[in-house]
Design an enzyme around this catalytic site. Structure first.
Site, PDB file in Angstrom:
ATOM      1  N   GLU A  19      12.182  21.350  47.411  1.00 16.00           N
ATOM      2  CA  GLU A  19      12.277  22.475  49.136  1.00 16.00           C
ATOM      3  C   GLU A  19      12.572  23.419  50.134  1.00 16.00           C
ATOM      4  OE1 GLU A  19      13.922  17.288  49.859  1.00 16.00           O
ATOM      5  OE2 GLU A  19      15.149  18.447  48.816  1.00 16.00           O
ATOM      6  N   GLU A  75      14.592  13.151  42.771  1.00 13.75           N
ATOM      7  CA  GLU A  75      15.483  12.344  43.205  1.00 13.75           C
ATOM      8  C   GLU A  75      15.693  10.504  42.622  1.00 13.75           C
ATOM      9  OE1 GLU A  75      15.031  16.553  45.727  1.00 13.75           O
ATOM     10  OE2 GLU A  75      14.552  15.056  44.488  1.00 13.75           O
TER      11      GLU A  75
END
Length: 254
Positions: free
Chosen positions: A113, A133
């Site tokens: 990210e 995640e």
């Protein structure tokens, strides 16, 4: 010292992640330091290009340090970790000067990210990308399901976020996400050296236009462009002068 370090060396600045024991995973202090680095760069007109680097050779960034958020309550996790991190990453993405992420090794979760916030990414052939995640019971929170979808095909993002699969440098390059180089840092430095010969205002305006077109803080970008146009007029100078001199402005439309 562990953290995020900003180096201002002439026209090319460097933001370096340095948390070797955690593969450069983000902690809350590191988020604050990145925020402070962005604040400095926003007021550093002499900086023409920013390189986002990693001090740890084994990983560009392994994401977010689980021990930094694992004991937070759901409310604090959303408010203090996800929202604050998103705000800092947005600030990095919207720096006025060109930015290049140098991925000499893997970028996972928050590291991917972070790389997505840059204007350009240079990857080593051995570097890989993924969104892991779900393996720890959470979801991407700093742009992995939003900004990243403007840069990579939906099936590829799902492959990472839902199945935890890694995307290698060849596939990332084929998707247009990155350029592959055997010497990512040297390549980035060469590109930065070329970048600083261009007009900084033209680069800034082009970045605003592109961000407005793809939805990266569209409203702010549109208003920034309009504000810049209005600020360059004679009417703006007359308006400020009239206010200061307490008289009625005489606008001439120039």
């Amino acid at each position: 010292m562990t953290g995020v370090h900003l180096s201002l060396d002439g026209a090319v600045a460097g933001i370096t992640l340095d948390n070797p024991s955690k593969l450069n995973a983000f902690t809350r202090p590191m988020l604050r330091q990145l925020d402070e680095a962005c604040a400095t760069l926003e007021t550093s007109p002499g900086v023409r290009c920013v390189l986002i680097l990693a001090a740890e050779a084994r990983a560009f960034c392994a994401g977010a340090d689980i021990t930094a958020w694992g004991e937070l309550s759901p409310t604090d996790f959303a408010r203090l970790w996800v929202r604050d991190g998103h705000r800092v990453f947005d600030r990095l993405a919207r720096l006025p000067m060109p930015t290049i992420a140098v991925l000499e090794a893997h970028a996972f979760g928050g590291g991917l990210e972070l790389a997505a916030c840059a204007d350009m990414r240079i990857m080593a052939p051995r570097a890989t990308l993924t969104l892991p995640e779900a393996q720890v019971g959470i979801v991407p929170g700093w742009g992995g399901c939003t900004r990243l979808l403007r840069l990579l095909p939906e099936p590829m993002v799902k492959e990472m976020a839902l199945f935890g699969r890694r995307i290698d440098a060849t596939r990332a390059a084929a998707a247009g996400f990155a350029t592959v180089s055997d010497t990512p840092r040297s390549t980035a430095e060469e590109i930065a050296a070329t970048t600083i010969t261009a007009s900084p205002r033209a680069q800034e305006i082009a970045k605003y236009q592109i961000h407005a077109a793809v939805g990266e803080d569209r409203n702010a970008m549109i208003e920034a462009l309009g504000g810049g146009m209005a600020g360059a007029t004679g009417d703006r100078d007359e308006g400020v002068a009239a206010f200061t001199e307490k008289r009625t402005a005489e606008f001439r439309g120039n």
